[in-house]
Design an enzyme around this catalytic site. Structure first.
Site, PDB file in Angstrom:
ATOM      1  N   ARG A 179       0.819  -1.225   0.000  1.00  0.00           N
ATOM      2  CA  ARG A 179       0.000   0.000   0.000  1.00  0.00           C
ATOM      3  C   ARG A 179       0.844   1.263   0.000  1.00  0.00           C
ATOM      4  NH1 ARG A 179      -3.113  -3.815   2.956  1.00  0.00           N
ATOM      5  NH2 ARG A 179      -1.871  -3.348   4.786  1.00  0.00           N
ATOM      6  N   GLU A 199       4.548 -10.985  14.993  1.00  0.00           N
ATOM      7  CA  GLU A 199       4.015 -11.573  16.223  1.00  0.00           C
ATOM      8  C   GLU A 199       4.504 -13.029  16.369  1.00  0.00           C
ATOM      9  OE1 GLU A 199      -0.155 -11.092  16.301  1.00  0.00           O
ATOM     10  OE2 GLU A 199      -0.336 -11.786  18.372  1.00  0.00           O
TER      11      GLU A 199
HETATM   12  P1  AMP Z   1       4.017  -3.100  11.704  1.00  0.00           P
HETATM   13  O1  AMP Z   1       5.288  -3.671  11.135  1.00  0.00           O
HETATM   14  O2  AMP Z   1       3.492  -3.881  12.876  1.00  0.00           O
HETATM   15  O3  AMP Z   1       4.142  -1.618  12.011  1.00  0.00           O
HETATM   16  O4  AMP Z   1       2.879  -3.277  10.593  1.00  0.00           O
HETATM   17  C1  AMP Z   1       2.811  -2.388   9.552  1.00  0.00           C
HETATM   18  C2  AMP Z   1       2.392  -3.027   8.255  1.00  0.00           C
HETATM   19  O5  AMP Z   1       1.310  -3.942   8.437  1.00  0.00           O
HETATM   20  C3  AMP Z   1       1.910  -1.965   7.294  1.00  0.00           C
HETATM   21  O6  AMP Z   1       2.460  -2.243   6.011  1.00  0.00           O
HETATM   22  C4  AMP Z   1       0.410  -2.059   7.321  1.00  0.00           C
HETATM   23  O7  AMP Z   1      -0.116  -1.932   6.027  1.00  0.00           O
HETATM   24  C5  AMP Z   1       0.093  -3.423   7.917  1.00  0.00           C
HETATM   25  N1  AMP Z   1      -0.860  -3.360   9.060  1.00  0.00           N
HETATM   26  C6  AMP Z   1      -0.590  -3.643  10.351  1.00  0.00           C
HETATM   27  N2  AMP Z   1      -1.655  -3.501  11.144  1.00  0.00           N
HETATM   28  C7  AMP Z   1      -2.668  -3.081  10.342  1.00  0.00           C
HETATM   29  C8  AMP Z   1      -4.058  -2.733  10.553  1.00  0.00           C
HETATM   30  N3  AMP Z   1      -4.630  -2.757  11.773  1.00  0.00           N
HETATM   31  N4  AMP Z   1      -4.780  -2.315   9.493  1.00  0.00           N
HETATM   32  C9  AMP Z   1      -4.212  -2.269   8.261  1.00  0.00           C
HETATM   33  N5  AMP Z   1      -2.934  -2.586   7.984  1.00  0.00           N
HETATM   34  C10 AMP Z   1      -2.153  -3.003   9.001  1.00  0.00           C
END
Ligand code: AMP
Length: 182
Positions: free
Chosen positions: A66, A103
């Protein structure tokens, strides 16, 4: 260049919450309803253009997938190049890669070794739709720096501020999130 309350409301109300996707307990922030809303997409891109037009950036880098949509549109508006940071195994030329923890288990992202040219020191804005735990964005910012450029700021449409990601990423670069979810 500050986002007005009305502009923030237009953007925020265009994002759809999908409960329990992709698994129970997660509220997925669906940005497809922002993209197909020409007013919200326009307000968002216009704001990002005005915010970053005087940063003297050399590239925008977007995170798979995205981050490509917003990042490539912004790069074109700013008149600079776009660099994709992709999931492992997708880029055809020589890459450098970063592993990061999820996770459960690990994931890996890659960038082309010559993505920012060969001179070094390019100023790069990192873009993604959302920051949660920050694992993906921290790995991406480190990749930009390892490729010889400098990640001067990381920009997200949505920041989940009940998680620690933005604070952790601030050790590496400046962080800007348009919509904060508490
Ligand atoms: P993180 O590495 O945990 O910060 O996760 C970020 C990535 O996961 C991004 O590329 C987001 O598009 C996706 N992502 C994580 N959580 C969500 C959520 N609640 N809604 C949409 N996309 C998410």
């Amino acid at each position: 260049m500050k986002l007005s309350t009305t502009e923030r409301e237009i953007i925020e109300s265009s994002i759809r919450d999908i409960k329990d996707f992709p698994k129970p307990g997660i509220v997925f922030k669906d940005i497809t309803t922002l993209l197909n809303n020409k007013e919200a997409f326009g307000v968002l891109m216009n704001h990002l253009y005005l915010k970053y037009k005087d940063y003297d950036l050399d590239y925008v880098a977007g995170i798979d997938a995205r981050g490509f949509i917003f990042g490539a549109a912004l790069a074109q508006m700013l008149g600079i190049g776009f660099v994709p940071i992709r999931k492992k195994g997708k880029l055809p030329y020589t890459t450098i890669s970063q592993k990061y923890s999820l996770e459960y288990g690990f994931d890996e992202i890659e960038i082309h070794i010559d993505a920012f040219g060969l001179n070094g020191g390019a100023k790069v804005l990192l873009v993604d739709d959302l920051i949660a735990t920050g694992g993906t964005a921290i790995a991406a910012a480190e990749l930009i720096n390892q490729a010889g450029a400098k990640c001067v700021e990381a920009c997200f449409i949505i920041g989940l501020s009940f998680l620690d990601g933005q604070r952790k990423l601030q050790d590496i670069t400046t962080v800007y999130s348009l919509v904060e979810i508490n």
